[in-house]
Design a protein around this motif. Structure first.
Motif, mmCIF file in Angstrom:
data_model
loop_
_atom_site.group_PDB
_atom_site.id
_atom_site.type_symbol
_atom_site.label_atom_id
_atom_site.label_comp_id
_atom_site.label_asym_id
_atom_site.label_seq_id
_atom_site.Cartn_x
_atom_site.Cartn_y
_atom_site.Cartn_z
ATOM 1 N N MET A 1 20.486 16.389 50.738
ATOM 2 C CA MET A 1 21.153 15.126 50.977
ATOM 3 C C MET A 1 21.628 14.585 49.630
ATOM 4 S SD MET A 1 19.692 11.615 52.666
ATOM 5 C CE MET A 1 19.627 12.173 54.337
ATOM 6 N N HIS A 2 22.819 14.092 49.629
ATOM 7 C CA HIS A 2 23.378 13.524 48.407
ATOM 8 C C HIS A 2 22.691 12.212 48.065
ATOM 9 C CE1 HIS A 2 26.597 16.412 48.147
ATOM 10 N NE2 HIS A 2 26.842 16.243 49.451
ATOM 11 N N ARG A 3 22.627 11.933 46.789
ATOM 12 C CA ARG A 3 21.990 10.695 46.326
ATOM 13 C C ARG A 3 22.715 9.462 46.873
ATOM 14 N NH1 ARG A 3 18.547 8.633 42.477
ATOM 15 N NH2 ARG A 3 19.273 6.770 41.417
ATOM 16 N N LYS A 4 24.046 9.477 46.920
ATOM 17 C CA LYS A 4 24.796 8.336 47.452
ATOM 18 C C LYS A 4 24.473 8.103 48.921
ATOM 19 C CE LYS A 4 28.959 7.954 44.686
ATOM 20 N NZ LYS A 4 30.418 8.029 44.723
ATOM 21 N N SER A 5 24.371 9.161 49.687
ATOM 22 C CA SER A 5 24.042 9.026 51.111
ATOM 23 C C SER A 5 22.646 8.445 51.287
ATOM 24 C CB SER A 5 24.130 10.372 51.815
ATOM 25 O OG SER A 5 25.435 10.877 51.765
ATOM 26 N N TYR A 6 21.717 8.931 50.474
ATOM 27 C CA TYR A 6 20.347 8.435 50.545
ATOM 28 C C TYR A 6 20.293 6.947 50.203
ATOM 29 C CZ TYR A 6 15.443 7.755 49.523
ATOM 30 O OH TYR A 6 14.169 7.262 49.506
ATOM 31 N N GLU A 7 20.966 6.536 49.167
ATOM 32 C CA GLU A 7 20.996 5.128 48.772
ATOM 33 C C GLU A 7 21.635 4.267 49.854
ATOM 34 O OE1 GLU A 7 19.603 3.643 46.170
ATOM 35 O OE2 GLU A 7 18.784 5.560 45.515
ATOM 36 N N ARG A 8 22.700 4.769 50.455
ATOM 37 C CA ARG A 8 23.384 4.017 51.511
ATOM 38 C C ARG A 8 22.473 3.846 52.724
ATOM 39 N NH1 ARG A 8 26.044 5.923 55.773
ATOM 40 N NH2 ARG A 8 26.152 7.993 54.871
ATOM 41 N N ILE A 9 21.788 4.907 53.124
ATOM 42 C CA ILE A 9 20.873 4.831 54.269
ATOM 43 C C ILE A 9 19.710 3.901 53.962
ATOM 44 C CG2 ILE A 9 19.224 6.168 55.624
ATOM 45 C CD1 ILE A 9 21.198 8.513 55.429
ATOM 46 N N LYS A 10 19.165 4.008 52.755
ATOM 47 C CA LYS A 10 18.052 3.141 52.355
ATOM 48 C C LYS A 10 18.474 1.669 52.368
ATOM 49 C CE LYS A 10 16.196 2.928 48.130
ATOM 50 N NZ LYS A 10 15.530 3.402 46.896
ATOM 51 N N ARG A 11 19.669 1.379 51.845
ATOM 52 C CA ARG A 11 20.171 0.013 51.835
ATOM 53 C C ARG A 11 20.405 -0.490 53.254
ATOM 54 N NH1 ARG A 11 24.191 0.837 48.612
ATOM 55 N NH2 ARG A 11 25.721 1.196 50.255
ATOM 56 N N ARG A 12 20.925 0.355 54.120
ATOM 57 C CA ARG A 12 21.188 -0.032 55.512
ATOM 58 C C ARG A 12 19.893 -0.335 56.264
ATOM 59 N NH1 ARG A 12 25.776 -0.529 58.997
ATOM 60 N NH2 ARG A 12 24.819 -0.729 61.020
ATOM 61 N N ILE A 13 18.870 0.486 56.047
ATOM 62 C CA ILE A 13 17.572 0.244 56.691
ATOM 63 C C ILE A 13 16.973 -1.062 56.192
ATOM 64 C CG2 ILE A 13 15.180 1.067 56.794
ATOM 65 C CD1 ILE A 13 16.322 3.919 56.874
ATOM 66 N N ARG A 14 17.072 -1.329 54.896
ATOM 67 C CA ARG A 14 16.554 -2.571 54.339
ATOM 68 C C ARG A 14 17.275 -3.778 54.919
ATOM 69 N NH1 ARG A 14 17.830 -2.416 48.935
ATOM 70 N NH2 ARG A 14 16.665 -0.484 48.801
ATOM 71 N N GLN A 15 18.594 -3.673 55.118
ATOM 72 C CA GLN A 15 19.368 -4.771 55.694
ATOM 73 C C GLN A 15 18.975 -5.022 57.139
ATOM 74 O OE1 GLN A 15 23.410 -3.530 55.209
ATOM 75 N NE2 GLN A 15 23.595 -4.343 53.137
#
Length: 102
Positions: A1-15
Motif C-alpha cells: 500500500m502506498h504511503r499516500k493511500s495509507y495516510e488518506r485512509i487513516k485521516r478519513r477514519i479519524r474524521q
C-alpha cells in the motif's frame, strides 16, 4: 500500500470516528422531548382515583419529564457547540445563540 493511500485512509477514519454528527444530538434531544410529553400526557390520563397502581408510579411519571427536558436542552446546547466547532450553523444554533446574548 502506498504511503499516500495509507495516510488518506487513516485521516478519513479519524474524521468519521472522531466526531459525532450534530444531527445525532438533535435526534436525541427531540426524542427526549417526546418522552417528556408522553409522560406528562400519561400523568393527565391517570385519574387520581385509580386503584391498584403501585405507589412509585406517580413520582416516577412526575420526575421523568423534568429529567427528559433537562437532558434535551443539554443535547441542544451540545448540538450548538458541535455546529460552532465545525463551522456549521442551523436554526437551533441560531436560536440558542440569541438566547445567550440577551
Amino acid at each position: 500500500m502506498h504511503r499516500k493511500s495509507y495516510e488518506r485512509i487513516k485521516r478519513r477514519i479519524r474524521q468519521e470516528t472522531g466526531k459525532q454528527s450534530p444531527s445525532t444530538w438533535l435526534a436525541v434531544a427531540f426524542t427526549l422531548f417526546g418522552v417528556a410529553i408522553t409522560s406528562i400526557l400519561t400523568l393527565i390520563a391517570i385519574p387520581s382515583s385509580t386503584h391498584g397502581l403501585h405507589s412509585w408510579t406517580r413520582p416516577v411519571l412526575s420526575i421523568i419529564p423534568v429529567f427528559a427536558v433537562v437532558l434535551g436542552i443539554v443535547c441542544l446546547v451540545a448540538n450548538n457547540g458541535m455546529a460552532i466547532s465545525t463551522g456549521e450553523r442551523n436554526e437551533f444554533g441560531e436560536l440558542l445563540f440569541w438566547f445567550q446574548i440577551s
